[in-house]
Design an enzyme around this catalytic site. Structure first.
Site, PDB file in Angstrom:
ATOM      1  N   LYS A 173       4.338  34.144 -23.328  1.00 22.34           N
ATOM      2  CA  LYS A 173       3.355  33.114 -23.669  1.00 22.34           C
ATOM      3  C   LYS A 173       3.493  31.921 -22.721  1.00 22.34           C
ATOM      4  O   LYS A 173       4.505  31.235 -22.738  1.00 22.34           O
ATOM      5  CB  LYS A 173       3.560  32.623 -25.100  1.00 22.34           C
ATOM      6  CG  LYS A 173       2.504  31.566 -25.473  1.00 22.34           C
ATOM      7  CD  LYS A 173       2.917  30.788 -26.672  1.00 22.34           C
ATOM      8  CE  LYS A 173       2.597  29.314 -26.623  1.00 22.34           C
ATOM      9  NZ  LYS A 173       1.700  28.807 -25.631  1.00 22.34           N
ATOM     10  N   GLY A 226      11.527  24.780 -22.694  1.00 26.52           N
ATOM     11  CA  GLY A 226      10.610  23.759 -23.192  1.00 26.52           C
ATOM     12  C   GLY A 226      11.390  22.598 -23.761  1.00 26.52           C
ATOM     13  O   GLY A 226      12.558  22.383 -23.420  1.00 26.52           O
ATOM     14  N   THR A 230      11.192  21.653 -29.895  1.00 27.63           N
ATOM     15  CA  THR A 230      10.660  23.021 -30.052  1.00 27.63           C
ATOM     16  C   THR A 230      11.805  24.029 -30.028  1.00 27.63           C
ATOM     17  O   THR A 230      11.791  25.013 -30.783  1.00 27.63           O
ATOM     18  CB  THR A 230       9.657  23.350 -28.925  1.00 27.63           C
ATOM     19  OG1 THR A 230       8.813  22.232 -28.713  1.00 27.63           O
ATOM     20  CG2 THR A 230       8.813  24.555 -29.261  1.00 27.63           C
ATOM     21  N   GLU A 248      16.417  26.865 -22.801  1.00 28.89           N
ATOM     22  CA  GLU A 248      16.504  25.933 -21.665  1.00 28.89           C
ATOM     23  C   GLU A 248      15.671  24.720 -22.041  1.00 28.89           C
ATOM     24  O   GLU A 248      14.449  24.805 -22.090  1.00 28.89           O
ATOM     25  CB  GLU A 248      15.923  26.579 -20.398  1.00 28.89           C
ATOM     26  CG  GLU A 248      16.648  27.809 -19.927  1.00 28.89           C
ATOM     27  CD  GLU A 248      18.039  27.500 -19.421  1.00 28.89           C
ATOM     28  OE1 GLU A 248      18.271  26.355 -18.973  1.00 28.89           O
ATOM     29  OE2 GLU A 248      18.897  28.379 -19.496  1.00 28.89           O
ATOM     30  N   CYS A 282      12.288  19.436 -15.305  1.00 31.51           N
ATOM     31  CA  CYS A 282      13.429  19.188 -16.196  1.00 31.51           C
ATOM     32  C   CYS A 282      14.646  18.697 -15.430  1.00 31.51           C
ATOM     33  O   CYS A 282      15.511  18.035 -15.983  1.00 31.51           O
ATOM     34  CB  CYS A 282      13.772  20.464 -16.955  1.00 31.51           C
ATOM     35  SG  CYS A 282      14.070  21.862 -15.856  1.00 31.51           S
ATOM     36  N   GLU A 385      14.266  11.493 -23.006  1.00 31.21           N
ATOM     37  CA  GLU A 385      13.529  12.118 -21.904  1.00 31.21           C
ATOM     38  C   GLU A 385      12.094  11.597 -21.874  1.00 31.21           C
ATOM     39  O   GLU A 385      11.393  11.670 -22.876  1.00 31.21           O
ATOM     40  CB  GLU A 385      13.528  13.638 -22.081  1.00 31.21           C
ATOM     41  CG  GLU A 385      12.854  14.352 -20.932  1.00 31.21           C
ATOM     42  CD  GLU A 385      12.793  15.868 -21.128  1.00 31.21           C
ATOM     43  OE1 GLU A 385      12.428  16.323 -22.220  1.00 31.21           O
ATOM     44  OE2 GLU A 385      13.112  16.587 -20.167  1.00 31.21           O
TER      45      GLU A 385
HETATM   46  P1  NDP Z   1       7.183  22.359 -25.456  1.00 34.11           P
HETATM   47  O1  NDP Z   1       8.484  22.561 -26.126  1.00 34.11           O
HETATM   48  O2  NDP Z   1       6.157  21.551 -26.135  1.00 34.11           O
HETATM   49  O3  NDP Z   1       6.484  23.754 -25.140  1.00 34.11           O
HETATM   50  C1  NDP Z   1       7.127  24.799 -24.447  1.00 34.11           C
HETATM   51  C2  NDP Z   1       6.472  26.108 -24.830  1.00 34.11           C
HETATM   52  O4  NDP Z   1       6.708  26.354 -26.230  1.00 34.11           O
HETATM   53  C3  NDP Z   1       4.966  26.104 -24.650  1.00 34.11           C
HETATM   54  O5  NDP Z   1       4.528  27.388 -24.286  1.00 34.11           O
HETATM   55  C4  NDP Z   1       4.501  25.757 -26.051  1.00 34.11           C
HETATM   56  O6  NDP Z   1       3.185  26.159 -26.278  1.00 34.11           O
HETATM   57  C5  NDP Z   1       5.477  26.523 -26.892  1.00 34.11           C
HETATM   58  N1  NDP Z   1       5.619  26.040 -28.260  1.00 34.11           N
HETATM   59  C6  NDP Z   1       5.263  24.856 -28.798  1.00 34.11           C
HETATM   60  N2  NDP Z   1       5.573  24.819 -30.117  1.00 34.11           N
HETATM   61  C7  NDP Z   1       6.144  25.999 -30.425  1.00 34.11           C
HETATM   62  C8  NDP Z   1       6.698  26.557 -31.606  1.00 34.11           C
HETATM   63  N3  NDP Z   1       6.717  25.899 -32.771  1.00 34.11           N
HETATM   64  N4  NDP Z   1       7.226  27.805 -31.548  1.00 34.11           N
HETATM   65  C9  NDP Z   1       7.245  28.490 -30.394  1.00 34.11           C
HETATM   66  N5  NDP Z   1       6.712  28.012 -29.223  1.00 34.11           N
HETATM   67  C10 NDP Z   1       6.190  26.782 -29.247  1.00 34.11           C
HETATM   68  O7  NDP Z   1       7.539  21.798 -24.024  1.00 34.11           O
HETATM   69  P2  NDP Z   1       6.528  21.336 -22.905  1.00 34.11           P
HETATM   70  O8  NDP Z   1       5.576  22.450 -22.593  1.00 34.11           O
HETATM   71  O9  NDP Z   1       5.992  20.020 -23.279  1.00 34.11           O
HETATM   72  O10 NDP Z   1       7.506  21.239 -21.646  1.00 34.11           O
HETATM   73  C11 NDP Z   1       8.232  20.128 -21.342  1.00 34.11           C
HETATM   74  C12 NDP Z   1       9.667  20.273 -21.786  1.00 34.11           C
HETATM   75  O11 NDP Z   1      10.259  21.420 -21.196  1.00 34.11           O
HETATM   76  C13 NDP Z   1      10.521  19.115 -21.352  1.00 34.11           C
HETATM   77  O12 NDP Z   1      11.351  18.704 -22.411  1.00 34.11           O
HETATM   78  C14 NDP Z   1      11.360  19.702 -20.221  1.00 34.11           C
HETATM   79  O13 NDP Z   1      12.576  19.042 -20.010  1.00 34.11           O
HETATM   80  C15 NDP Z   1      11.547  21.091 -20.680  1.00 34.11           C
HETATM   81  N6  NDP Z   1      11.886  21.950 -19.563  1.00 34.11           N
HETATM   82  C16 NDP Z   1      13.162  22.454 -19.491  1.00 34.11           C
HETATM   83  C17 NDP Z   1      13.549  23.224 -18.413  1.00 34.11           C
HETATM   84  C18 NDP Z   1      14.921  23.811 -18.316  1.00 34.11           C
HETATM   85  O14 NDP Z   1      15.113  24.718 -17.506  1.00 34.11           O
HETATM   86  N7  NDP Z   1      15.887  23.364 -19.085  1.00 34.11           N
HETATM   87  C19 NDP Z   1      12.606  23.490 -17.301  1.00 34.11           C
HETATM   88  C20 NDP Z   1      11.308  22.906 -17.492  1.00 34.11           C
HETATM   89  C21 NDP Z   1      10.972  22.165 -18.594  1.00 34.11           C
HETATM   90  P3  NDP Z   1       1.955  25.135 -26.057  1.00 34.11           P
HETATM   91  O15 NDP Z   1       2.202  24.385 -24.799  1.00 34.11           O
HETATM   92  O16 NDP Z   1       0.815  26.043 -25.972  1.00 34.11           O
HETATM   93  O17 NDP Z   1       1.969  24.242 -27.263  1.00 34.11           O
END
Ligand code: NDP
Length: 481
Positions: A173, A226, A230, A248, A282, A385
């Site tokens: 996804k 993400g 989440t 991650e 990130c 963050e």
């Molecule tokens: P989110 O946690 O909002 O979303 C990440 C993914 O999870 C998206 O596909 C999102 O879908 C999905 N999602 C949202 N809610 C749920 C749920 N309840 N259950 C399962 N999946 C869900 O993060 P962002 O997309 O806003 O990304 C930014 C974040 O990611 C930052 O905190 C960043 O630091 C982190 N990140 C970490 C990295 C690492 O390697 N440690 C690398 C890159 C980013 P949808 O967007 O469709 O809502």
């Protein structure tokens, strides 16, 4: 305007709900694609397809799996330009960055794991003079792979490639905000000869599609990148089902600059670490700490360099800074700048929306690269963050203080240190709580190394052997002789 669909069992598939929502181009705020509003029924269909494909794919020889994944890498390379344009339009990032970083890395992910699987050896343990143990590493079944919007294809393929290389099948996804390149990947997978059902891609909102994947009883393995909040929900959904979960998550990464650092290297690289992809990586170094004796000189040169960054149309090759992902995200970034003002922080540059952007981008979600100093220690801006083009600069007196400041958040993803004294570099690397420490560099990636975070930055590691181990189930066979 294009309409995309799920990719299930090797076919484009309309959502069960028949509903679509608009995906906006962040640089213009105009809709540019219709995206399926998926739900648990689509996830169920994708899981069923992945289950049907699993027996055959898991028994396909590694060399054949490798050949198909290498073909996917070649097709990504061949489609570099349309993929880069789609990524830029979906995420608001400079087209040049999508061309040079996002899409080449997606191809590299497939190439890396397609060849790594050919060299993946399992262990053997001789028990004194009476038995030999050997470890089988079997694929785990259907894997749920959930990725964010900041590096859309780069991060999704970082999960898909090792999962498939190990013989698993997948339900992936992408973020609802950046679905285009994932949907193009479905077509590429078909052209490469990937059997139907091995890779399924379901689009839609996180709380519907993502949550349905995380909670699905027949998805044994979840790899998620993400936000930390989440990640906690995914961990909670997986725990009662005893899923294997890799998380991650977010970061609030320190960049530590000592007075003896080569400033000709430290300043441009610290600037890149702060503002690459509008600070939406990130690994971005959003907290800069500078040794007191070098602080005034560093601040002056860093601010001048930040002012020189060009904000503009992501399609313009001269643009350094594109748009933020969404209006809501820009509001979040703005709220932190407001908080910094209230806490007495000095905004040395930026702090607002740019006034001069090209006409096409008049309504885009742009925000100026922002540098803040003089914040009280332990304030929210220094701990939480922001994930945008906002950095703080804080002086420190000595090594002990630098370490204490670096470790003063709940995150522990990455850190970078700048010093001419390599003994100091090694010393600090031992004491900073981060999954990755860069010394005199930033984001220099080798796909073999363990990648991930500690504390609230995550659980588990991706990359190299860590990923191959994560996506396989070890089974020990003990033979007495
Ligand atoms: P989110 O946690 O909002 O979303 C990440 C993914 O999870 C998206 O596909 C999102 O879908 C999905 N999602 C949202 N809610 C749920 C749920 N309840 N259950 C399962 N999946 C869900 O993060 P962002 O997309 O806003 O990304 C930014 C974040 O990611 C930052 O905190 C960043 O630091 C982190 N990140 C970490 C990295 C690492 O390697 N440690 C690398 C890159 C980013 P949808 O967007 O469709 O809502």
């Amino acid at each position: 305007m294009q309409r995309i669909n799920h990719f299930i069992n090797g076919q484009p598939k309309a959502p069960e709900s028949s509903a679509y929502f608009d995906s906006l181009d962040p640089a213009t705020s105009r809709p540019h694609a219709h995206v399926p509003d998926g739900d648990e029924r689509d996830v169920e269909a994708a899981v069923a397809a992945a289950e049907r494909a699993f027996p055959s794919w898991s028994q396909t020889p590694a060399a054949e799996r490798s050949r198909i994944l290498l073909k996917i890498a070649d097709l990504i390379d061949a489609d570099l330009e349309p993929l880069a344009r789609a990524e830029s339009a979906d995420a608001g990032k400079p087209l040049g960055l999508a061309r040079s970083l996002d899409i080449p890395r997606a191809a590299a992910n497939f190439r890396f794991f397609a060849t790594a699987i050919l060299h993946f050896a399992s262990e053997a343990h001789a028990t004194d003079d009476q038995a030999i143990n050997y470890t089988l590493r079997d694929p785990r079944g259907v894997c749920g792979l959930i990725a964010p919007w900041n590096l859309p294809l780069y991060l999704l393929t970082w999960k898909i490639a090792p999962a498939l290389a190990c013989g698993n099948t997948a339900v992936a996804k992408p973020s609802e905000l950046t679905p285009l390149t994932a949907s193009m990947l479905g077509d590429i997978a078909t052209r490469a000869g990937l059997p139907p059902g091995v890779l399924n891609i379901v689009h839609g909102l996180g709380h519907k599609v993502g949550a349905a994947i995380a909670a699905h009883p027949r998805v044994s393995t979840i790899s998620f990148t993400g936000g930390t909040i989440t990640g906690a929900k995914i961990a909670a959904a997986g725990a009662p089902l005893f899923k294997k979960v890799s998380l991650e998550l977010g970061g609030k990464n320190p960049t530590i600059v000592f007075a003896d650092a080569d400033m000709a290297q430290a300043i441009p690289n610290t600037l890149r670490a702060a503002f690459a992809n509008q600070g939406e990586i990130c690994l971005c170094g959003s907290r800069i700490f500078v040794e007191k004796s070098a602080y005034p000189r560093f601040v002056e040169q860093f601010v001048a360099a930040a002012k020189a960054l060009r904000i503009g149309d992501p399609l313009d090759p001269a643009t350094d800074q594109g748009a933020l992902i969404s209006a809501q995200h820009r509001e979040k970034v703005e709220s932190y700048v407001e908080l910094a003002r209230k806490d007495g922080g000095k905004i040395l540059t930026g702090g607002g929306r740019p006034t001069k952007v090209p006409e096409r981008c008049r309504d885009g979600f742009f925000f100026e690269p922002t540098v803040i100093t003089d914040l009280p220690s332990n304030c929210r801006v220094l701990r939480e963050e922001i994930f945008g083009p906002v950095v703080t600069i804080t002086p420190f007196a000595d090594e002990a203080e630098a370490i204490a400041l670096a470790n003063s958040t709940d995150y522990g993803l990455a850190a970078s240190l700048w010093t001419a004294d390599l003994s100091r570099g090694h010393r600090l690397a031992r004491r900073i709580h981060s999954g990755t420490i860069w010394v005199n560099c930033w984001m220099l990636r080798d796909l073999r190394v363990p990648f991930g975070g500690m504390k609230q930055s995550g659980v588990g590691r991706e990359g190299g052997l860590e990923a191959l181990r994560f996506f396989t189930e070890p089974k020990n066979v003990c033979v007495k002789y």
